[in-house]
Write an enzyme that holds these catalytic residues in place. Structure first.
Site, PDB file in Angstrom:
ATOM      1  N   ASP A 190       0.856  -1.190   0.000  1.00 51.90           N
ATOM      2  CA  ASP A 190       0.000   0.000   0.000  1.00 51.90           C
ATOM      3  C   ASP A 190       0.890   1.237   0.000  1.00 51.90           C
ATOM      4  OD1 ASP A 190      -2.807   1.218   0.447  1.00 51.90           O
ATOM      5  OD2 ASP A 190      -1.608   2.155   2.014  1.00 51.90           O
ATOM      6  N   GLU A 197       0.939   5.538   0.694  1.00 54.43           N
ATOM      7  CA  GLU A 197       0.296   6.789   1.095  1.00 54.43           C
ATOM      8  C   GLU A 197       0.912   7.887   0.236  1.00 54.43           C
ATOM      9  OE1 GLU A 197      -2.318   7.102   2.997  1.00 54.43           O
ATOM     10  OE2 GLU A 197      -2.289   4.938   3.320  1.00 54.43           O
ATOM     11  N   HIS A 235      -5.065   4.519   6.554  1.00 54.29           N
ATOM     12  CA  HIS A 235      -4.161   5.479   5.921  1.00 54.29           C
ATOM     13  C   HIS A 235      -2.776   5.460   6.566  1.00 54.29           C
ATOM     14  CE1 HIS A 235      -7.525   6.765   3.582  1.00 54.29           C
ATOM     15  NE2 HIS A 235      -8.212   7.040   4.672  1.00 54.29           N
ATOM     16  N   ASP A 252      -2.656  -0.756   6.288  1.00 57.73           N
ATOM     17  CA  ASP A 252      -3.532  -1.021   5.142  1.00 57.73           C
ATOM     18  C   ASP A 252      -3.053  -2.238   4.356  1.00 57.73           C
ATOM     19  OD1 ASP A 252      -5.072   1.085   5.871  1.00 57.73           O
ATOM     20  OD2 ASP A 252      -4.503   2.409   4.230  1.00 57.73           O
TER      21      ASP A 252
END
Length: 246
Positions: free
Chosen positions: A61, A63, A202, A207
């Site tokens: 994942d 950000e 987040h 995540d």
């Protein structure tokens, strides 16, 4: 936040030249050359005929500072965890913060829980991505949705004058749409559906971990009646996408 058309104009006429000016000192450095070669030589796995339950996966994942990498939005953290088939490898995790070129907005800092000081003290995109590639070696990438994360990665690589990442990828959101066409396919509703423990959202590693647990359930469902191969899955998802676009 500015409307998107103004963001585009601001980036093209003001921020883009500054961005490339700040990147220039990193180009053709040792770390840049090492990552360039690493991407060129990155092994593209032969998994077409391999069972989905026998493949090694990296569930990851990102950000980011926004949703549109083409106007200068950047990756500010990468989180990942390895899986072998539907088994999560708890001791094989990756988490790095990335020092961005452009200032990060208060909204992004609030959403991610990151501090400006943390990002400033972090490694460059080149260093972080080089470590991430080493972590991913020998695996298929999985993200939710992979379309977003891979678009960010490929755009960032191009911006840093690097080759694209050539690797097999599975989009767990597309797989969820295929399996459960009448349900919501965002991460949060699926976490609720499978009663997966909700961690702070987040945060890239959190995540990734939740996506890994979700992907384990998806693998069980897609292989419950037939032990499918990677190639079979890609054909199924491709046909589903074509049917949806008609």
């Amino acid at each position: 936040m500015l409307p998107i058309d103004l963001q585009i104009l601001k980036y093209l006429f003001f921020e883009k030249p500054i961005y490339y000016y700040k990147i220039r000192p990193f180009i053709n450095t040792d770390i840049h050359r090492e990552l360039f070669i690493q991407l060129q030589e990155y092994d593209c796995l032969e998994v077409h005929n391999k069972s989905l339950l026998e493949i090694d996966y990296t569930i990851f994942d990102l950000e980011t500072t926004g949703f549109i990498p083409e106007i200068g939005h950047e990756i500010i953290s990468i989180g990942a965890i390895r899986m072998h088939g539907n088994r999560i490898c708890d001791n094989e995790t990756f988490y790095k913060l990335v020092n961005p070129i452009r200032p990060v907005t208060k909204q992004t800092l609030t959403l991610t829980g990151l501090k400006k000081e943390q990002l400033i003290q972090s490694d460059s995109f080149l260093e972080c991505f080089k470590e991430f590639l080493s972590f991913c070696k020998g695996s298929v990438l999985v993200a939710h949705p992979a379309k977003f994360d891979m678009r960010f990665i490929q755009t960032m690589l191009k911006r840093w004058k690097l080759p694209p990442l050539n690797t097999p990828v599975i989009d767990s959101q597309k797989l969820a749409k295929f399996l459960y066409p009448n349900e919501k396919h965002q991460l949060d509703p699926l976490l609720k559906k499978f009663q997966i423990q909700r961690r702070t959202r987040h945060h890239a590693l959190n995540d990734a971990r939740m996506t890994a647990e979700l992907y384990g359930h998806l693998l069980e469902d897609i292989t419950s009646e037939k032990n499918r191969t990677f190639g079979e899955l890609k054909i199924l998802l491709s046909e589903k996408t074509k049917a949806s676009n008609r």
